[in-house]
Design an enzyme around this catalytic site. Structure first.
Site, short mmCIF file in Angstrom:
data_model
loop_
_atom_site.label_atom_id
_atom_site.label_comp_id
_atom_site.label_asym_id
_atom_site.label_seq_id
_atom_site.Cartn_x
_atom_site.Cartn_y
_atom_site.Cartn_z
N HIS A 151 30.63 22.50 -3.99
CA HIS A 151 29.67 22.38 -2.88
C HIS A 151 30.12 21.19 -2.02
CE1 HIS A 151 26.07 22.74 -0.67
NE2 HIS A 151 25.19 22.23 -1.50
N HIS A 156 34.27 30.81 1.96
CA HIS A 156 32.87 30.41 1.94
C HIS A 156 32.03 31.53 1.35
CE1 HIS A 156 28.89 29.19 3.45
NE2 HIS A 156 29.40 27.97 3.55
N ASP A 159 34.21 22.03 5.43
CA ASP A 159 34.88 20.88 4.82
C ASP A 159 36.32 20.71 5.28
OD1 ASP A 159 32.63 20.34 3.07
OD2 ASP A 159 33.22 22.17 2.03
#
Lengths: 395, 395
Positions: free
Chosen positions: B225, B264, B321
């Site tokens: 995460h 994702h 990210d």
């Protein structure tokens, strides 16, 4: 296994089977709870918390030498670092004990030499540390908030006895130890309850076990979950005497309020744990010269069952919090520590579930919990809203 | 809404719609993310974190006077108590910053004057305190672990600028402030991601908002995460220069390892946040005289897309990210603070979800999350196991 198709939006996943587990089984229809195949009743009556914790974490009951080794490891981890005690001493006395326990659990991670090791072995070591050190945090906090120094652990005592000793500075009598040990066993595990689910959810991101257990402590603190035992006791204190039970019950039912300690998300009969806690509550009340708390509880149980039948034509059942409240109270445990005491038991279940979530060998491997939601909020017409400059926005 | 019937055991509830929400909508097919109807792209380019937080918590974008009032409240809550700083000073310097943030969040509850008030108004006040004080905890910790004194907040600065100021002691230039503000907006909310789900799960027990947010911090810390941004940067540091990207990619793919920042749970196209972060990363790298981190990222993105197509005949996409890593690095944020910086943004989303979970007026009311599990563990024959006395147990 065939899954029935149910509407699951905004129903808290109630009745929805989301994962397989080898840790425990709750049969809500028959009122049976097993930890890895063993009835919790048998465990509470015949084993110790250490044996139950071994069963939960290491998947089997220990024999004598395994138990000796397991206890030795637990005993070696009973102390908490001086700097953690220093951190607790900075906390305001009126802090909620569950908040202290949540922060304390997170801070334990700061001291763990294996915190960056993502193996089953290291995580099991951390689980043992959590099982040994969370009671130490709670006991230390109870001392500190009352202006007393923490009591160092006593290596000769059992897990149950040592906690009571670290909290009070006195070794309790054998019957109290046995009852408290049984309580720790009874509260240790209950499949995918809200706090365990929180622990698994956090563990599913590959966060470490302290982060997961701290989340579980937060979840347990809620009044719809572990916080209920405190609320049962506050209810008994409000009622005050057995002869006032009926009036209280009527008033609450008339007002449409919930009676604490009755009803459960899973059990459709009396909670098997309550059936074991009730006689302990009775005996403990007699020993403490405070029989009224059990008497009130029993009276409330009988009258509530009658009233629900008459008024609503429904059966209602006592849950685990119903008799644990009077039992803990008679043992001299402060009311606001009831839920933290639940936590220092359930930590055995939480850690077993984190181990299963992160290291189960079964296929399919557990996946990161990432559900979807149904957006029912605004759009501005069929498309996204046009962002107006701030000075053109309406109040 | 019609629910499709899917197998949901051990699949992390992936693709399963479990609740309705008015807070945000993720369209994974189109790569659109809206906060209460507004595209996150528009918000990031045209508003401030304070406006986005107002939108999330109070359900609409503020006009000028509403924003002024909201900012005033946030500014008034920027400080943390001296005794909390004292608690942080007891922590070992090598503590993981996410563990510090989880403990710090739980400890904030000890100081909240409304901690026992279960109303929407009190919970919203606590949400504002969390949004203002979690950055202060993180900034203070960064100072303390480096042997420096915490920097008091500067009331003249925006939320974004004040955090950077409290962390470094210096007011950053306007472009950095604007970029960091956009980052805070982009990371603020993403529907039922794992950490938000953890927050809602804890809040569903009626635990208070600090307990819920502390759980969310724990969940975000996991490498699957929020922890991923740190891992992206460590990957870039390992690669070292743009000309080594192809070799690295080949080696990783050959070894069957995951490339961080790609893929994702929800998006089936490039993450819309990555598309905004990429040019900021490029510009910031140029300003900092470190263009290589963006260049490596870009090269890795292109080469990975090509390789996945060739080798696996599949499309792969960058997630949030992927470019935030190089951006934060060029801004001078320590690598192990990337995930905590994610947290001090996402706290706006977490708190909005707690408010929705506990006080939504919609029917059906959200219920305690309490799923079921399928027991696949032992029984001893058709019945429960017989508990053998300890000395008769086999090894």
């Amino acid at each position: 296994m065939e899954e029935e198709c149910k509407p699951i939006i905004n129903t808290g996943l109630r009745g929805v089977t989301i994962a397989s587990t080898k840790i425990s089984d709750v049969n809500g229809q028959l009122g049976k709870l097993v930890y890895r195949g063993y009835l919790v009743k048998d465990l509470a009556e015949n084993t110790t918390f250490e044996e139950a914790a071994h069963l939960l974490l290491k998947e089997k009951l220990p024999n004598a030498s395994q138990l000796a080794g397991f206890k030795e490891k637990l005993v070696a981890e009973r102390d908490i670092p001086a700097s953690l005690v220093a951190a607790l001493k900075t906390r305001p006395n009126e802090s909620l004990p569950m908040d202290i326990l949540q922060a304390g659990t997170a801070m334990l991670a700061n001291h763990d030499p294996e915190i960056n090791v993502q193996t089953r072995e290291a995580t099991e070591n951390m689980a043992l540390r959590l099982i040994s050190k969370t009671p130490a945090i709670l006991a230390a906090w109870e001392r500190i908030r009352n202006g007393k120094d923490p009591v160092p652990p006593n290596k000769e005592l059992s897990h149950a006895a040592n906690f009571l000793y670290m909290m009070t500075g006195e070794i309790p009598n054998d019957e109290i130890i046995r009852f408290f040990d049984a309580c720790l066993i009874l509260h240790a595990e209950h499949s995918f309850n809200a706090s365990t689910f929180a622990a698994r959810e956090v563990a599913s991101t590959r966060a470490h076990i302290y982060a997961a257990v701290a989340a579980a402590v937060g979840s347990l603190s809620g009044e719809l979950h572990g916080g209920a035992n405190t609320r049962v006791m506050n209810m008994l204190l409000e009622i005050g005497s057995p002869d006032r039970v009926e009036q209280y019950l009527n008033d609450e039912l008339e007002a449409g309020r919930k009676i604490m300690g009755l009803g459960h998300a899973v059990y459709k009969v009396d909670d098997p744990r309550a059936l074991i806690l009730a006689p302990m509550s009775k005996r403990m009340g007699e020993m403490a010269g405070q029989p009224q708390w059990y008497e009130m509880s029993r009276e409330l149980e009988l009258k509530a069952k009658e009233a629900f039948k008459t008024r609503k034509n429904m059966d209602i059942f006592v849950n685990v919090d119903f008799y644990s409240a009077s039992l803990y109270y008679s043992m001299g445990i402060p009311v606001d520590l009831f839920t933290p005491v639940f936590a220092i038991s359930r930590v055995a279940g939480w850690t077993a579930h984190v181990l299963e979530e992160q290291f189960a060998e079964a296929a399919p491997k557990p996946m990161l919990y990432r559900p979807e939601s149904d957006y029912i909020g605004d759009y501005c017409g069929p498309e996204e809203c046009v962002l107006e400059p701030i000075y053109e926005r309406k109040p």
